[in-house]
Design a protein around this motif. Sequence first.
Motif, PDB file in Angstrom:
ATOM      1  N   ASN A 134       0.817  -1.205   0.000  1.00  0.00           N
ATOM      2  CA  ASN A 134       0.000   0.000   0.000  1.00  0.00           C
ATOM      3  C   ASN A 134       0.861   1.271   0.000  1.00  0.00           C
ATOM      4  O   ASN A 134       1.839   1.363   0.727  1.00  0.00           O
ATOM      5  CB  ASN A 134      -0.877  -0.032   1.259  1.00  0.00           C
ATOM      6  N   VAL A 135       0.482   2.223  -0.831  1.00  0.00           N
ATOM      7  CA  VAL A 135       1.124   3.543  -0.806  1.00  0.00           C
ATOM      8  C   VAL A 135       0.039   4.541  -0.368  1.00  0.00           C
ATOM      9  O   VAL A 135      -0.898   4.806  -1.110  1.00  0.00           O
ATOM     10  CB  VAL A 135       1.705   3.919  -2.186  1.00  0.00           C
ATOM     11  N   SER A 136       0.159   5.034   0.838  1.00  0.00           N
ATOM     12  CA  SER A 136      -0.876   5.907   1.391  1.00  0.00           C
ATOM     13  C   SER A 136      -0.768   7.325   0.850  1.00  0.00           C
ATOM     14  O   SER A 136       0.258   7.716   0.302  1.00  0.00           O
ATOM     15  CB  SER A 136      -0.783   5.950   2.910  1.00  0.00           C
ATOM     16  N   ARG A 137      -1.830   8.055   1.095  1.00  0.00           N
ATOM     17  CA  ARG A 137      -1.866   9.453   0.670  1.00  0.00           C
ATOM     18  C   ARG A 137      -0.646  10.239   1.140  1.00  0.00           C
ATOM     19  O   ARG A 137      -0.058  10.997   0.395  1.00  0.00           O
ATOM     20  CB  ARG A 137      -3.078  10.122   1.303  1.00  0.00           C
TER      21      ARG A 137
ATOM     22  N   GLU B 299       8.601  -6.002  -9.304  1.00  0.00           N
ATOM     23  CA  GLU B 299       8.316  -7.065  -8.340  1.00  0.00           C
ATOM     24  C   GLU B 299       7.691  -6.533  -7.048  1.00  0.00           C
ATOM     25  O   GLU B 299       7.248  -7.292  -6.192  1.00  0.00           O
ATOM     26  CB  GLU B 299       9.602  -7.854  -8.024  1.00  0.00           C
ATOM     27  N   LEU B 300       7.698  -5.227  -6.907  1.00  0.00           N
ATOM     28  CA  LEU B 300       7.010  -4.603  -5.772  1.00  0.00           C
ATOM     29  C   LEU B 300       5.913  -3.730  -6.390  1.00  0.00           C
ATOM     30  O   LEU B 300       6.191  -2.697  -6.990  1.00  0.00           O
ATOM     31  CB  LEU B 300       7.998  -3.740  -4.976  1.00  0.00           C
ATOM     32  N   MET B 301       4.679  -4.195  -6.281  1.00  0.00           N
ATOM     33  CA  MET B 301       3.586  -3.449  -6.926  1.00  0.00           C
ATOM     34  C   MET B 301       2.984  -2.464  -5.929  1.00  0.00           C
ATOM     35  O   MET B 301       2.896  -2.751  -4.739  1.00  0.00           O
ATOM     36  CB  MET B 301       2.538  -4.426  -7.435  1.00  0.00           C
ATOM     37  N   LEU B 302       2.620  -1.321  -6.459  1.00  0.00           N
ATOM     38  CA  LEU B 302       2.182  -0.251  -5.566  1.00  0.00           C
ATOM     39  C   LEU B 302       0.683  -0.015  -5.681  1.00  0.00           C
ATOM     40  O   LEU B 302       0.178   0.270  -6.764  1.00  0.00           O
ATOM     41  CB  LEU B 302       2.949   1.036  -5.884  1.00  0.00           C
ATOM     42  N   GLU B 303      -0.004  -0.138  -4.564  1.00  0.00           N
ATOM     43  CA  GLU B 303      -1.450   0.092  -4.562  1.00  0.00           C
ATOM     44  C   GLU B 303      -1.752   1.493  -4.056  1.00  0.00           C
ATOM     45  O   GLU B 303      -1.312   1.868  -2.971  1.00  0.00           O
ATOM     46  CB  GLU B 303      -2.145  -0.920  -3.634  1.00  0.00           C
ATOM     47  N   ILE B 304      -2.501   2.211  -4.854  1.00  0.00           N
ATOM     48  CA  ILE B 304      -2.951   3.516  -4.356  1.00  0.00           C
ATOM     49  C   ILE B 304      -4.478   3.512  -4.368  1.00  0.00           C
ATOM     50  O   ILE B 304      -5.097   2.768  -5.131  1.00  0.00           O
ATOM     51  CB  ILE B 304      -2.417   4.693  -5.210  1.00  0.00           C
ATOM     52  N   THR B 305      -5.087   4.336  -3.503  1.00  0.00           N
ATOM     53  CA  THR B 305      -6.552   4.385  -3.508  1.00  0.00           C
ATOM     54  C   THR B 305      -7.015   5.650  -4.202  1.00  0.00           C
ATOM     55  O   THR B 305      -6.297   6.651  -4.228  1.00  0.00           O
ATOM     56  CB  THR B 305      -7.136   4.377  -2.081  1.00  0.00           C
ATOM     57  N   GLU B 306      -8.219   5.566  -4.747  1.00  0.00           N
ATOM     58  CA  GLU B 306      -8.680   6.709  -5.514  1.00  0.00           C
ATOM     59  C   GLU B 306      -8.950   7.932  -4.643  1.00  0.00           C
ATOM     60  O   GLU B 306      -9.052   9.039  -5.139  1.00  0.00           O
ATOM     61  CB  GLU B 306      -9.919   6.352  -6.328  1.00  0.00           C
ATOM     62  N   SER B 307      -9.053   7.752  -3.324  1.00  0.00           N
ATOM     63  CA  SER B 307      -9.308   8.921  -2.471  1.00  0.00           C
ATOM     64  C   SER B 307      -8.133   9.896  -2.512  1.00  0.00           C
ATOM     65  O   SER B 307      -8.311  11.092  -2.318  1.00  0.00           O
ATOM     66  CB  SER B 307      -9.599   8.488  -1.035  1.00  0.00           C
ATOM     67  N   ALA B 308      -6.923   9.369  -2.801  1.00  0.00           N
ATOM     68  CA  ALA B 308      -5.761  10.248  -2.923  1.00  0.00           C
ATOM     69  C   ALA B 308      -5.954  11.213  -4.088  1.00  0.00           C
ATOM     70  O   ALA B 308      -5.465  12.341  -4.072  1.00  0.00           O
ATOM     71  CB  ALA B 308      -4.499   9.426  -3.125  1.00  0.00           C
ATOM     72  N   TYR B 309      -6.705  10.748  -5.083  1.00  0.00           N
ATOM     73  CA  TYR B 309      -6.950  11.566  -6.266  1.00  0.00           C
ATOM     74  C   TYR B 309      -7.803  12.786  -5.917  1.00  0.00           C
ATOM     75  O   TYR B 309      -7.581  13.898  -6.397  1.00  0.00           O
ATOM     76  CB  TYR B 309      -7.657  10.718  -7.320  1.00  0.00           C
ATOM     77  N   ALA B 310      -8.769  12.560  -5.030  1.00  0.00           N
ATOM     78  CA  ALA B 310      -9.661  13.642  -4.634  1.00  0.00           C
ATOM     79  C   ALA B 310      -8.906  14.738  -3.898  1.00  0.00           C
ATOM     80  O   ALA B 310      -9.254  15.902  -3.955  1.00  0.00           O
ATOM     81  CB  ALA B 310     -10.775  13.092  -3.753  1.00  0.00           C
ATOM     82  N   ASP B 311      -7.836  14.356  -3.196  1.00  0.00           N
ATOM     83  CA  ASP B 311      -7.053  15.324  -2.429  1.00  0.00           C
ATOM     84  C   ASP B 311      -6.329  16.315  -3.304  1.00  0.00           C
ATOM     85  O   ASP B 311      -6.500  17.506  -3.184  1.00  0.00           O
ATOM     86  CB  ASP B 311      -5.985  14.564  -1.614  1.00  0.00           C
ATOM     87  N   ASP B 312      -5.484  15.785  -4.149  1.00  0.00           N
ATOM     88  CA  ASP B 312      -4.687  16.651  -5.004  1.00  0.00           C
ATOM     89  C   ASP B 312      -4.335  15.848  -6.249  1.00  0.00           C
ATOM     90  O   ASP B 312      -3.313  15.177  -6.321  1.00  0.00           O
ATOM     91  CB  ASP B 312      -3.420  17.090  -4.243  1.00  0.00           C
ATOM     92  N   ALA B 313      -5.228  15.941  -7.239  1.00  0.00           N
ATOM     93  CA  ALA B 313      -5.108  15.120  -8.439  1.00  0.00           C
ATOM     94  C   ALA B 313      -3.776  15.350  -9.142  1.00  0.00           C
ATOM     95  O   ALA B 313      -3.109  14.411  -9.554  1.00  0.00           O
ATOM     96  CB  ALA B 313      -6.264  15.430  -9.372  1.00  0.00           C
TER      97      ALA B 313
ATOM     98  N   ALA C  49      -0.832  16.387  -8.042  1.00  0.00           N
ATOM     99  CA  ALA C  49       0.320  15.797  -7.359  1.00  0.00           C
ATOM    100  C   ALA C  49       0.325  14.287  -7.546  1.00  0.00           C
ATOM    101  O   ALA C  49       1.371  13.679  -7.799  1.00  0.00           O
ATOM    102  CB  ALA C  49       0.273  16.138  -5.873  1.00  0.00           C
ATOM    103  N   LEU C  50      -0.858  13.692  -7.446  1.00  0.00           N
ATOM    104  CA  LEU C  50      -0.944  12.238  -7.558  1.00  0.00           C
ATOM    105  C   LEU C  50      -0.526  11.775  -8.957  1.00  0.00           C
ATOM    106  O   LEU C  50       0.273  10.842  -9.098  1.00  0.00           O
ATOM    107  CB  LEU C  50      -2.373  11.775  -7.242  1.00  0.00           C
ATOM    108  N   ILE C  51      -1.039  12.455  -9.973  1.00  0.00           N
ATOM    109  CA  ILE C  51      -0.706  12.071 -11.343  1.00  0.00           C
ATOM    110  C   ILE C  51       0.803  12.168 -11.567  1.00  0.00           C
ATOM    111  O   ILE C  51       1.432  11.271 -12.131  1.00  0.00           O
ATOM    112  CB  ILE C  51      -1.465  12.964 -12.352  1.00  0.00           C
ATOM    113  N   GLU C  52       1.391  13.246 -11.066  1.00  0.00           N
ATOM    114  CA  GLU C  52       2.818  13.469 -11.254  1.00  0.00           C
ATOM    115  C   GLU C  52       3.640  12.342 -10.610  1.00  0.00           C
ATOM    116  O   GLU C  52       4.541  11.776 -11.245  1.00  0.00           O
ATOM    117  CB  GLU C  52       3.167  14.809 -10.593  1.00  0.00           C
ATOM    118  N   VAL C  53       3.281  12.014  -9.360  1.00  0.00           N
ATOM    119  CA  VAL C  53       4.029  10.980  -8.646  1.00  0.00           C
ATOM    120  C   VAL C  53       3.857   9.628  -9.339  1.00  0.00           C
ATOM    121  O   VAL C  53       4.825   8.881  -9.541  1.00  0.00           O
ATOM    122  CB  VAL C  53       3.586  10.912  -7.161  1.00  0.00           C
ATOM    123  N   VAL C  54       2.612   9.322  -9.737  1.00  0.00           N
ATOM    124  CA  VAL C  54       2.343   8.043 -10.395  1.00  0.00           C
ATOM    125  C   VAL C  54       3.141   7.935 -11.703  1.00  0.00           C
ATOM    126  O   VAL C  54       3.746   6.902 -11.997  1.00  0.00           O
ATOM    127  CB  VAL C  54       0.828   7.878 -10.639  1.00  0.00           C
TER     128      VAL C  54
END
Lengths: 116, 570
Positions: free
Chosen positions: B401-404, B429-443, B445-450
């Motif tokens: 999990n990658v948290s907000r 080999e290390l997959m990163l899970e993000i939740t869509e609520s992070a998108y609501a916070d600051d889309a 920033a999230l897009i850039e990091v992803v």
Amino acid sequence: MFDLEALRRFGANVEDGLNTCVNNEEFYLKMVRKAVADASFDRLEKAVEGKDLDEAFEAAHALKGALGNLAITPILEPVVEMTEHLRGREDMDYGPYLKTILDKKKELEEIVNADV
Amino acid sequence: MKEFGYSGKNRRRVLIVDDEEINRLILGRMIAEKYDPEYAENGEKALELLQDPSKRYSLILLDLWMPVMDGFDLLGRIRSDEELSNIPVIVMTSEKAAEARSIKLGADDFISKPYRSPEVIKARCDRIIQLYENRKILRSAEKDTLTGLYTREFFNEYIIQIDTFDSQMDMDALVLNIEHFHMVNEMYGRSMGDKVLGCVGEILRELFGDSVFIACRPDADYFYMYISHRDDYDTVFARFNSELSAVTDIPVIRYRVGIYEHVEKSNTIEERIDHAKLACDGVRGDYTKPISFYSKELHEVDLYHERLVHDIDEAIFNRDLIVYYQPKYDITGDTPRLRSAEALIRWKHPELGMISPGDFIPLFENNGLIQKLDHYVWAEAALQVRKWKVRHGISIPVSVNVSRVDIYDPDLKNRLSSIVKENKLTTDELMLEITESAYADDAKALIEVVEQLRGMGFKIEMDDFGSGYSSLNMITTIPIDVLKMDMKFIRNMNRDEKSLKMVELVIDIAKFLKVPVVAEGVEDASQVETLKGMGCDVIQGYYFSKPVMPQEFEEFIIEEVRRRKKAEKK
């Protein structure tokens, strides 16, 4: 010559008066000079003549304060007595009080003006 | 510290009011060493001087019997004037009766006539001036200028006074917070923000005018109140709402209130406020219910949370946090194939026993501690992938999990990259899970990091897809590698048409995006069949296995190795 000794001879409580004037002899004598020229004496005289007791009380009260501070006992004493009678607006003959006060004031006036 | 009374060129000014010049001059002479005396021969003249804005007086020495306007009259006027009442008054008198009358009118002290003790008079002047100046300093520190409410220190002091002199009074502690106050500042400007805070102070004072009411604004957008108990908070705060909107012209200003009723006086003031604050923070974000009351249960939950927060470092150190792994199977072929795993944390507390992730993950997500947990899981999972790889010769990627809060950490990429390197893994080999609520916070920033993480080779899984409100909008703007659908839909799909449709829809979206879709929470064969029929690629859930310890998970790997060998032979 008008000095502390002359005031003492007149009967003033020079030590008290001087103390009130922060032990400044010159200032004390200056204030005594002012006291004999105080307009309240005239006000008191006129008020008594005109039987205006309110005005007479105010004038007597003012004199009481000033003379008290300067400790000029011979004038202060009759002024204090007169003020108390006037406070109750007593219907009496204030003539004798006024006479004593004015006589003593005249006496002091002569002392104050002795060296002029 | 400067000695009192000597302040260089700007000496304090003292007004001497007496109709008798000799008395004025004598007093003036007495105090002239320290103060600048000014004189008035009656009340009227004195008032003129006092009203001169260019002059500030530190003290008035007042005779009582004077023509035109006497001392009593002047004293009354001084004490009824807001400005002038800040000046101390010493009355000069030779009469006892006048003393009582003038003290009722507000005189601070007396000097007896005749003035026989200059030192005493000077000392009394000093003392009263100092007293007033100290009081003024105290008063200016007493109130918050913006709201007119007390400052925190004075708020506490007045509560102590109530505790001391009215100990039986039934009191409530309240905490009010303006939600998203920074948005008011941003949208309407700082001065409007200040206006709102000022209005809140004013309205609260007015609404609780009929109660014993002490309030302060300890910081920014928080208000603390201490009020004699009442039962009508719902009505009062409904009025608060409408009055605030009316005064500020802002249609909706959201606020929340926590109320600790019938405070326990054995609690410290801090504890009383903390209880109210706990109730207040409990209603965060719940716009339907702005008022919440403190309860014992709430307190117990809070204590439990405190304990968890307190124990987390020790838990990491003692390895009481255990990473479990749940397999994910590819169901696109005839036989399910072990494709990857999801790392899930469990806390085996030495005293509290097994703690449900539902108890501590939302808590740590709120207070930021989740980052510590994430870092721990990343390191553990990467090490595990490597161990399995070495032991069994195949790579089973693990999703973490990658948290907000991680998204905004500038060190995120470095940290992930070094974890991968340390364990000699590749980034996929290390997959990163993000939740869509992070998108609501600051889309943005999230897009850039992803994008950056994908550029490094990491695979991004969108977790809980379909649960949030921004799903469709987000999915078109954010690049992802796997879609994980919200397990709610799976759970209900065989008994609820809508959920089934949602599952279909999510699978269609994944197809459109050309990314695999993972179904979580799959429990039985019929669900597997349905999902397979719809074209779902990967399944995770109790149907295959609950989350298990690494040793147990190895059996799935051994099985997969066996299957692959078999397939190779064919």
